[in-house]
Design a protein around this motif. Sequence first.
Motif, PDB file in Angstrom:
ATOM      1  N   TYR A  52       0.855  -1.186   0.000  1.00 37.32           N
ATOM      2  CA  TYR A  52       0.000   0.000   0.000  1.00 37.32           C
ATOM      3  C   TYR A  52       0.894   1.240   0.000  1.00 37.32           C
ATOM      4  O   TYR A  52       1.763   1.387   0.871  1.00 37.32           O
ATOM      5  CB  TYR A  52      -0.907   0.013   1.224  1.00 37.32           C
ATOM      6  N   PRO A  53       0.690   2.166  -0.951  1.00 41.19           N
ATOM      7  CA  PRO A  53       1.531   3.377  -1.006  1.00 41.19           C
ATOM      8  C   PRO A  53       1.066   4.416   0.004  1.00 41.19           C
ATOM      9  O   PRO A  53       0.090   5.136  -0.225  1.00 41.19           O
ATOM     10  CB  PRO A  53       1.331   3.864  -2.445  1.00 41.19           C
ATOM     11  N   VAL A  54       1.742   4.496   1.120  1.00 37.84           N
ATOM     12  CA  VAL A  54       1.352   5.439   2.177  1.00 37.84           C
ATOM     13  C   VAL A  54       1.563   6.877   1.690  1.00 37.84           C
ATOM     14  O   VAL A  54       2.644   7.238   1.234  1.00 37.84           O
ATOM     15  CB  VAL A  54       2.183   5.198   3.452  1.00 37.84           C
ATOM     16  N   ARG A  55       0.509   7.678   1.788  1.00 39.93           N
ATOM     17  CA  ARG A  55       0.586   9.046   1.292  1.00 39.93           C
ATOM     18  C   ARG A  55       1.015  10.034   2.372  1.00 39.93           C
ATOM     19  O   ARG A  55       1.625  11.064   2.072  1.00 39.93           O
ATOM     20  CB  ARG A  55      -0.766   9.472   0.715  1.00 39.93           C
ATOM     21  N   PHE A  56       0.687   9.733   3.643  1.00 36.54           N
ATOM     22  CA  PHE A  56       0.998  10.674   4.721  1.00 36.54           C
ATOM     23  C   PHE A  56       1.808   9.980   5.826  1.00 36.54           C
ATOM     24  O   PHE A  56       1.321   9.808   6.947  1.00 36.54           O
ATOM     25  CB  PHE A  56      -0.298  11.252   5.308  1.00 36.54           C
ATOM     26  N   PRO A  57       3.039   9.603   5.542  1.00 33.47           N
ATOM     27  CA  PRO A  57       3.842   8.903   6.560  1.00 33.47           C
ATOM     28  C   PRO A  57       4.140   9.762   7.784  1.00 33.47           C
ATOM     29  O   PRO A  57       4.429   9.240   8.858  1.00 33.47           O
ATOM     30  CB  PRO A  57       5.131   8.553   5.805  1.00 33.47           C
ATOM     31  N   ASN A  58       4.036  11.098   7.626  1.00 37.06           N
ATOM     32  CA  ASN A  58       4.324  12.002   8.752  1.00 37.06           C
ATOM     33  C   ASN A  58       3.138  12.161   9.691  1.00 37.06           C
ATOM     34  O   ASN A  58       3.231  12.887  10.687  1.00 37.06           O
ATOM     35  CB  ASN A  58       4.766  13.372   8.235  1.00 37.06           C
ATOM     36  N   HIS A  59       2.025  11.460   9.414  1.00 35.11           N
ATOM     37  CA  HIS A  59       0.849  11.551  10.277  1.00 35.11           C
ATOM     38  C   HIS A  59       0.908  10.550  11.428  1.00 35.11           C
ATOM     39  O   HIS A  59      -0.070  10.413  12.176  1.00 35.11           O
ATOM     40  CB  HIS A  59      -0.430  11.354   9.457  1.00 35.11           C
ATOM     41  N   GLY A  60       2.020   9.870  11.562  1.00 39.58           N
ATOM     42  CA  GLY A  60       2.158   8.924  12.670  1.00 39.58           C
ATOM     43  C   GLY A  60       1.192   7.767  12.544  1.00 39.58           C
ATOM     44  O   GLY A  60       0.949   7.237  11.464  1.00 39.58           O
ATOM     45  N   ARG A  61       0.606   7.387  13.672  1.00 36.09           N
ATOM     46  CA  ARG A  61      -0.353   6.268  13.688  1.00 36.09           C
ATOM     47  C   ARG A  61      -1.694   6.804  13.186  1.00 36.09           C
ATOM     48  O   ARG A  61      -2.365   7.575  13.876  1.00 36.09           O
ATOM     49  CB  ARG A  61      -0.467   5.744  15.118  1.00 36.09           C
ATOM     50  N   HIS A  62      -2.093   6.381  11.972  1.00 41.07           N
ATOM     51  CA  HIS A  62      -3.294   6.962  11.371  1.00 41.07           C
ATOM     52  C   HIS A  62      -3.930   5.971  10.393  1.00 41.07           C
ATOM     53  O   HIS A  62      -3.424   4.865  10.186  1.00 41.07           O
ATOM     54  CB  HIS A  62      -2.944   8.259  10.649  1.00 41.07           C
ATOM     55  N   ILE A  63      -5.041   6.405   9.789  1.00 41.74           N
ATOM     56  CA  ILE A  63      -5.777   5.590   8.813  1.00 41.74           C
ATOM     57  C   ILE A  63      -5.807   6.330   7.489  1.00 41.74           C
ATOM     58  O   ILE A  63      -6.017   7.549   7.460  1.00 41.74           O
ATOM     59  CB  ILE A  63      -7.221   5.311   9.297  1.00 41.74           C
ATOM     60  N   GLU A  64      -5.595   5.598   6.415  1.00 42.72           N
ATOM     61  CA  GLU A  64      -5.723   6.168   5.077  1.00 42.72           C
ATOM     62  C   GLU A  64      -6.746   5.370   4.285  1.00 42.72           C
ATOM     63  O   GLU A  64      -6.738   4.127   4.322  1.00 42.72           O
ATOM     64  CB  GLU A  64      -4.379   6.163   4.339  1.00 42.72           C
ATOM     65  N   ALA A  65      -7.598   6.088   3.545  1.00 41.62           N
ATOM     66  CA  ALA A  65      -8.593   5.451   2.692  1.00 41.62           C
ATOM     67  C   ALA A  65      -8.478   6.034   1.294  1.00 41.62           C
ATOM     68  O   ALA A  65      -8.685   7.242   1.104  1.00 41.62           O
ATOM     69  CB  ALA A  65     -10.000   5.664   3.239  1.00 41.62           C
ATOM     70  N   ASP A  66      -8.107   5.179   0.338  1.00 42.34           N
ATOM     71  CA  ASP A  66      -8.018   5.602  -1.060  1.00 42.34           C
ATOM     72  C   ASP A  66      -9.373   5.314  -1.701  1.00 42.34           C
ATOM     73  O   ASP A  66      -9.708   4.162  -1.994  1.00 42.34           O
ATOM     74  CB  ASP A  66      -6.904   4.839  -1.767  1.00 42.34           C
ATOM     75  N   ILE A  67     -10.161   6.372  -1.884  1.00 47.22           N
ATOM     76  CA  ILE A  67     -11.526   6.206  -2.386  1.00 47.22           C
ATOM     77  C   ILE A  67     -11.535   5.714  -3.828  1.00 47.22           C
ATOM     78  O   ILE A  67     -12.439   4.990  -4.246  1.00 47.22           O
ATOM     79  CB  ILE A  67     -12.307   7.533  -2.247  1.00 47.22           C
ATOM     80  N   SER A  68     -10.522   6.102  -4.615  1.00 45.31           N
ATOM     81  CA  SER A  68     -10.491   5.656  -6.009  1.00 45.31           C
ATOM     82  C   SER A  68     -10.290   4.147  -6.101  1.00 45.31           C
ATOM     83  O   SER A  68     -10.809   3.493  -7.009  1.00 45.31           O
ATOM     84  CB  SER A  68      -9.366   6.373  -6.765  1.00 45.31           C
ATOM     85  N   LYS A  69      -9.579   3.580  -5.148  1.00 43.52           N
ATOM     86  CA  LYS A  69      -9.327   2.132  -5.154  1.00 43.52           C
ATOM     87  C   LYS A  69     -10.282   1.364  -4.240  1.00 43.52           C
ATOM     88  O   LYS A  69     -10.342   0.135  -4.295  1.00 43.52           O
ATOM     89  CB  LYS A  69      -7.883   1.851  -4.707  1.00 43.52           C
ATOM     90  N   GLN A  70     -10.992   2.109  -3.356  1.00 44.05           N
ATOM     91  CA  GLN A  70     -11.868   1.473  -2.375  1.00 44.05           C
ATOM     92  C   GLN A  70     -11.082   0.516  -1.476  1.00 44.05           C
ATOM     93  O   GLN A  70     -11.447  -0.652  -1.263  1.00 44.05           O
ATOM     94  CB  GLN A  70     -13.010   0.736  -3.075  1.00 44.05           C
ATOM     95  N   VAL A  71      -9.972   1.051  -0.959  1.00 50.49           N
ATOM     96  CA  VAL A  71      -9.093   0.286  -0.065  1.00 50.49           C
ATOM     97  C   VAL A  71      -8.716   1.180   1.107  1.00 50.49           C
ATOM     98  O   VAL A  71      -8.518   2.390   0.946  1.00 50.49           O
ATOM     99  CB  VAL A  71      -7.803  -0.172  -0.794  1.00 50.49           C
ATOM    100  N   MET A  72      -8.614   0.588   2.303  1.00 52.40           N
ATOM    101  CA  MET A  72      -8.257   1.326   3.500  1.00 52.40           C
ATOM    102  C   MET A  72      -7.082   0.636   4.194  1.00 52.40           C
ATOM    103  O   MET A  72      -6.997  -0.595   4.222  1.00 52.40           O
ATOM    104  CB  MET A  72      -9.444   1.397   4.468  1.00 52.40           C
ATOM    105  N   ALA A  73      -6.176   1.458   4.759  1.00 55.83           N
ATOM    106  CA  ALA A  73      -5.008   0.905   5.443  1.00 55.83           C
ATOM    107  C   ALA A  73      -4.859   1.534   6.817  1.00 55.83           C
ATOM    108  O   ALA A  73      -5.068   2.739   6.991  1.00 55.83           O
ATOM    109  CB  ALA A  73      -3.745   1.141   4.623  1.00 55.83           C
ATOM    110  N   LEU A  74      -4.496   0.717   7.790  1.00 56.71           N
ATOM    111  CA  LEU A  74      -4.157   1.189   9.120  1.00 56.71           C
ATOM    112  C   LEU A  74      -2.641   1.317   9.169  1.00 56.71           C
ATOM    113  O   LEU A  74      -1.926   0.330   8.971  1.00 56.71           O
ATOM    114  CB  LEU A  74      -4.644   0.219  10.197  1.00 56.71           C
ATOM    115  N   ILE A  75      -2.173   2.526   9.430  1.00 59.22           N
ATOM    116  CA  ILE A  75      -0.742   2.820   9.371  1.00 59.22           C
ATOM    117  C   ILE A  75      -0.205   3.022  10.783  1.00 59.22           C
ATOM    118  O   ILE A  75      -0.733   3.834  11.539  1.00 59.22           O
ATOM    119  CB  ILE A  75      -0.462   4.098   8.549  1.00 59.22           C
TER     120      ILE A  75
END
Length: 339
Positions: A224-247
């Motif tokens: 998963y290509p993390v877009r905001f690595p500087n956000h620490g422990r966070h969640i990202e949701a790529d709406i175009s792909k309909q995929v969510m990652a816990l970072i």
Amino acid sequence: MRRLVLFALAAAVALPATAAAQDPAVAPAPAPAATPVATPTPVPAATPAAATLEIATERVGPKATVLSGDRWRVRGSLQPFVEGQTVTVRFYRGGKKIGSRTVRALRSSTGKSGGFVLGFRTRGAGPVTVRASHRATPQLGTAVAGARTVTVLPSSVRGGTTGAGVRALQRALRSHGYVIGKLGVLDARTSRAVLALRKNLGMARTGQADRAVMRRLANGQGAYPVRFPNHGRHIEADISKQVMALIGEGGKVERIYHISGGAPSTPTILGSFRVYRRDLGTNALGMVHAAYFIRGYAIHGYKSVPTFGASHGCLRVPTPDALSIRNWTRMGTIVDTYR
């Protein structure tokens, strides 16, 4: 009378000879003593030169992964170079030897080492451990290389399959953070992991682990290509792909899920938000274990999670995954939504 005198004289003359004959014999001179032969000092056997052996795998993916039936290689280096030396390479799966080859180490271009390249192909799935050794000779000592492991993935995995092939698939998925089900069983959760992988890679949105999927995994793709690595422990949701990652901290992907965001008429709001409320159970709208991040928008379990956006703006996740996601969040956890 004269004859008697002559006889007597003759006898007298003969007496000394007779007496001499009766004297003791003269002892012969002793033979000269033999010269002692010097015992040669034993020459100590030459000590074999100390040897080192190293091996590496080639034509494998970034994570040392291949597909069943692929041909890959083992390259080795034996130092120093001594003419006529051999190396034995052995292959093991599950502690059982599945192959063994003995190869000659050929002089390298520098002449300082002996090298070899050995091709290998195996059917079936699971980790294959490679070990190599050089047995001591009068010229070169024993050398043992550090073991190398290559993961062999099945060329495809069909629904209902169990066993080593499924475990190999699951390990490859889990290495990227996809959430798998029961180990060794291609169950619903593992099929959802395959679906999330396919969505993340822009492939057809199905749960089939066909050859195309397995080839992508063997090539190391699927992260998963993390877009905001500087956000620490966070969640990202790529709406175009309909995929969510816990970072996790440091930008490390911990889990990846298949989701369904907002429908075209009720799209998910995009931006960076924070979890402000965490519920347990199911509410009147059928939202299960919701974690709200802005107004009424939440990450929650739901009975229907299609492969496309279908919600009123929330991030739907499969109900069996909802509680673990809700428990992973904290008050204030950042939720980034984007296309």
